[in-house]
Write a protein that holds these residues in place. Structure first.
Motif, PDB file in Angstrom:
ATOM      1  N   ARG A   4       0.812  -1.222   0.000  1.00  0.00           N
ATOM      2  CA  ARG A   4       0.000   0.000   0.000  1.00  0.00           C
ATOM      3  C   ARG A   4       0.844   1.270   0.000  1.00  0.00           C
ATOM      4  N   VAL A   5       2.160   1.120  -0.010  1.00  0.00           N
ATOM      5  CA  VAL A   5       3.064   2.274  -0.061  1.00  0.00           C
ATOM      6  C   VAL A   5       3.965   2.110  -1.276  1.00  0.00           C
ATOM      7  N   TRP A   6       3.850   3.051  -2.208  1.00  0.00           N
ATOM      8  CA  TRP A   6       4.717   3.079  -3.372  1.00  0.00           C
ATOM      9  C   TRP A   6       5.735   4.181  -3.156  1.00  0.00           C
ATOM     10  N   ILE A   7       6.967   3.929  -3.478  1.00  0.00           N
ATOM     11  CA  ILE A   7       8.052   4.858  -3.209  1.00  0.00           C
ATOM     12  C   ILE A   7       8.312   5.753  -4.423  1.00  0.00           C
ATOM     13  N   LEU A   8       8.221   7.069  -4.198  1.00  0.00           N
ATOM     14  CA  LEU A   8       8.519   8.066  -5.230  1.00  0.00           C
ATOM     15  C   LEU A   8      10.026   8.294  -5.264  1.00  0.00           C
ATOM     16  N   LEU A   9      10.638   8.069  -6.402  1.00  0.00           N
ATOM     17  CA  LEU A   9      12.086   8.148  -6.494  1.00  0.00           C
ATOM     18  C   LEU A   9      12.633   9.566  -6.665  1.00  0.00           C
ATOM     19  N   GLY A  10      11.912  10.445  -7.276  1.00  0.00           N
ATOM     20  CA  GLY A  10      12.458  11.771  -7.527  1.00  0.00           C
ATOM     21  C   GLY A  10      13.395  11.741  -8.723  1.00  0.00           C
ATOM     22  N   GLU A  11      14.021  12.895  -9.013  1.00  0.00           N
ATOM     23  CA  GLU A  11      14.852  13.007 -10.211  1.00  0.00           C
ATOM     24  C   GLU A  11      16.159  12.237 -10.140  1.00  0.00           C
ATOM     25  N   LYS A  12      16.907  12.396  -9.050  1.00  0.00           N
ATOM     26  CA  LYS A  12      18.200  11.719  -8.917  1.00  0.00           C
ATOM     27  C   LYS A  12      18.242  10.975  -7.587  1.00  0.00           C
ATOM     28  N   PRO A  13      17.624   9.807  -7.538  1.00  0.00           N
ATOM     29  CA  PRO A  13      17.595   9.079  -6.262  1.00  0.00           C
ATOM     30  C   PRO A  13      18.988   8.599  -5.848  1.00  0.00           C
ATOM     31  N   GLU A  14      19.295   8.762  -4.575  1.00  0.00           N
ATOM     32  CA  GLU A  14      20.571   8.277  -4.050  1.00  0.00           C
ATOM     33  C   GLU A  14      20.512   6.755  -3.942  1.00  0.00           C
ATOM     34  N   LYS A  15      21.569   6.104  -4.407  1.00  0.00           N
ATOM     35  CA  LYS A  15      21.589   4.645  -4.418  1.00  0.00           C
ATOM     36  C   LYS A  15      21.419   4.077  -3.008  1.00  0.00           C
ATOM     37  N   ALA A  16      22.013   4.732  -1.997  1.00  0.00           N
ATOM     38  CA  ALA A  16      21.901   4.228  -0.616  1.00  0.00           C
ATOM     39  C   ALA A  16      20.441   4.234  -0.151  1.00  0.00           C
ATOM     40  N   LEU A  17      19.693   5.274  -0.510  1.00  0.00           N
ATOM     41  CA  LEU A  17      18.281   5.334  -0.120  1.00  0.00           C
ATOM     42  C   LEU A  17      17.459   4.295  -0.877  1.00  0.00           C
ATOM     43  N   VAL A  18      17.763   4.116  -2.154  1.00  0.00           N
ATOM     44  CA  VAL A  18      17.061   3.107  -2.947  1.00  0.00           C
ATOM     45  C   VAL A  18      17.337   1.721  -2.373  1.00  0.00           C
ATOM     46  N   THR A  19      18.587   1.453  -2.068  1.00  0.00           N
ATOM     47  CA  THR A  19      18.958   0.161  -1.488  1.00  0.00           C
ATOM     48  C   THR A  19      18.252  -0.041  -0.150  1.00  0.00           C
ATOM     49  N   GLY A  20      18.175   1.018   0.662  1.00  0.00           N
ATOM     50  CA  GLY A  20      17.474   0.933   1.944  1.00  0.00           C
ATOM     51  C   GLY A  20      16.005   0.590   1.765  1.00  0.00           C
ATOM     52  N   ALA A  21      15.360   1.218   0.788  1.00  0.00           N
ATOM     53  CA  ALA A  21      13.944   0.927   0.525  1.00  0.00           C
ATOM     54  C   ALA A  21      13.764  -0.516   0.062  1.00  0.00           C
ATOM     55  N   LEU A  22      14.683  -0.990  -0.757  1.00  0.00           N
ATOM     56  CA  LEU A  22      14.624  -2.388  -1.205  1.00  0.00           C
ATOM     57  C   LEU A  22      14.812  -3.336  -0.032  1.00  0.00           C
ATOM     58  N   GLU A  23      15.772  -3.015   0.842  1.00  0.00           N
ATOM     59  CA  GLU A  23      16.021  -3.852   2.018  1.00  0.00           C
ATOM     60  C   GLU A  23      14.821  -3.885   2.953  1.00  0.00           C
ATOM     61  N   GLU A  24      14.049  -2.801   2.991  1.00  0.00           N
ATOM     62  CA  GLU A  24      12.849  -2.754   3.841  1.00  0.00           C
ATOM     63  C   GLU A  24      11.683  -3.515   3.225  1.00  0.00           C
ATOM     64  N   GLY A  25      11.829  -3.958   1.970  1.00  0.00           N
ATOM     65  CA  GLY A  25      10.794  -4.787   1.361  1.00  0.00           C
ATOM     66  C   GLY A  25       9.812  -4.058   0.463  1.00  0.00           C
ATOM     67  N   PHE A  26      10.059  -2.791   0.161  1.00  0.00           N
ATOM     68  CA  PHE A  26       9.169  -2.083  -0.766  1.00  0.00           C
ATOM     69  C   PHE A  26       9.387  -2.651  -2.162  1.00  0.00           C
ATOM     70  N   HIS A  27       8.303  -2.805  -2.916  1.00  0.00           N
ATOM     71  CA  HIS A  27       8.435  -3.452  -4.208  1.00  0.00           C
ATOM     72  C   HIS A  27       7.777  -2.710  -5.362  1.00  0.00           C
ATOM     73  N   THR A  28       7.226  -1.512  -5.088  1.00  0.00           N
ATOM     74  CA  THR A  28       6.713  -0.681  -6.177  1.00  0.00           C
ATOM     75  C   THR A  28       7.355   0.690  -6.062  1.00  0.00           C
ATOM     76  N   PHE A  29       7.999   1.112  -7.139  1.00  0.00           N
ATOM     77  CA  PHE A  29       8.707   2.384  -7.182  1.00  0.00           C
ATOM     78  C   PHE A  29       8.154   3.223  -8.319  1.00  0.00           C
ATOM     79  N   VAL A  30       8.090   4.527  -8.101  1.00  0.00           N
ATOM     80  CA  VAL A  30       7.528   5.438  -9.086  1.00  0.00           C
ATOM     81  C   VAL A  30       8.574   6.486  -9.428  1.00  0.00           C
ATOM     82  N   GLU A  31       8.936   6.523 -10.710  1.00  0.00           N
ATOM     83  CA  GLU A  31       9.931   7.473 -11.195  1.00  0.00           C
ATOM     84  C   GLU A  31       9.240   8.740 -11.667  1.00  0.00           C
ATOM     85  N   GLY A  32       9.797   9.882 -11.310  1.00  0.00           N
ATOM     86  CA  GLY A  32       9.320  11.147 -11.860  1.00  0.00           C
ATOM     87  C   GLY A  32       9.832  11.276 -13.271  1.00  0.00           C
ATOM     88  N   THR A  33       8.936  11.569 -14.210  1.00  0.00           N
ATOM     89  CA  THR A  33       9.359  11.594 -15.604  1.00  0.00           C
ATOM     90  C   THR A  33       9.429  12.988 -16.188  1.00  0.00           C
TER      91      THR A  33
END
Length: 190
Positions: A4-33
């Motif tokens: 029920r929580v989709w993660i908004l990545l923003g323009e230049k997502p930091e790899k450490a934050l992306v990795t942290g979100a993946l480690e927490e189990g989030f599985h839907t990501f939304v890229e700003g286009t």
């Protein structure tokens, strides 16, 4: 909760934050286009979140949320009652609708949650932070179907929202009789 929580990545997502979100189990990501289809690449990296793990990667722009070239959820910005009416008219006509209410917050979501229930359309909402996400997930005890949460809040959301599932087990009941029982009190707390 993480579905029920989709993660908004923003323009230049930091790899450490992306990795942290993946480690927490989030599985839907939304890229700003922006105006074109973005790649959602982690800062300083050649790979996007979809290259790091098997996750669902969607795109968001002014028109709404897309999966590839398909519009998954048109976007409605709620600024007043007329915008809320436009959003209400979309119930049952789309797979999902993304609602963004910047100033007028809870009342439109209450009305939309009630209208969208059992219409086959998922209600998506943009959250500013974890407290806002919690509010949106618990409004009317069932909450919106999905919140889009900025990447910077993913770790906190994993800890804080684990108990905030919304979606209480509400069941329909049939009124079988009505009879006077005397004077009673009623209270409402928001």
């Amino acid at each position: 909760m993480k579905e029920r929580v989709w993660i908004l990545l923003g323009e230049k997502p930091e790899k450490a934050l992306v990795t942290g979100a993946l480690e927490e189990g989030f599985h839907t990501f939304v890229e700003g286009t922006g105006k074109g289809k973005g790649k959602g690449r982690a800062e300083g990296e050649g790979e996007g979140v979809g290259d790091l793990a098997r996750v669902r990667v969607l795109q968001i722009d002014a028109d709404g949320v897309h999966e590839g070239d398909r519009l998954v959820a048109p976007r409605i910005d709620i600024r007043g009652p007329q915008d809320q009416s436009r959003a209400l008219d979309l119930a049952g006509k789309h797979e999902a609708v993304l609602v963004h209410a910047a100033d007028w917050r809870v009342i439109p979501y209450e009305n939309l949650i009630a209208a969208y229930r059992r219409k086959g359309t998922r209600l998506l909402a943009e959250a500013r932070d974890v407290a806002d996400a919690k509010l949106l997930l618990e409004t009317l005890e069932t909450g919106v179907d999905v919140v889009l949460l900025p990447l910077a809040h993913a770790r906190e959301a994993a800890r804080t929202l684990s108990g905030a599932t919304g979606q209480e087990a509400l069941v329909e009941a049939r009124v079988t009789s009505v009879r006077p029982v005397g004077l009673g009190d009623r209270a409402c707390l928001d």
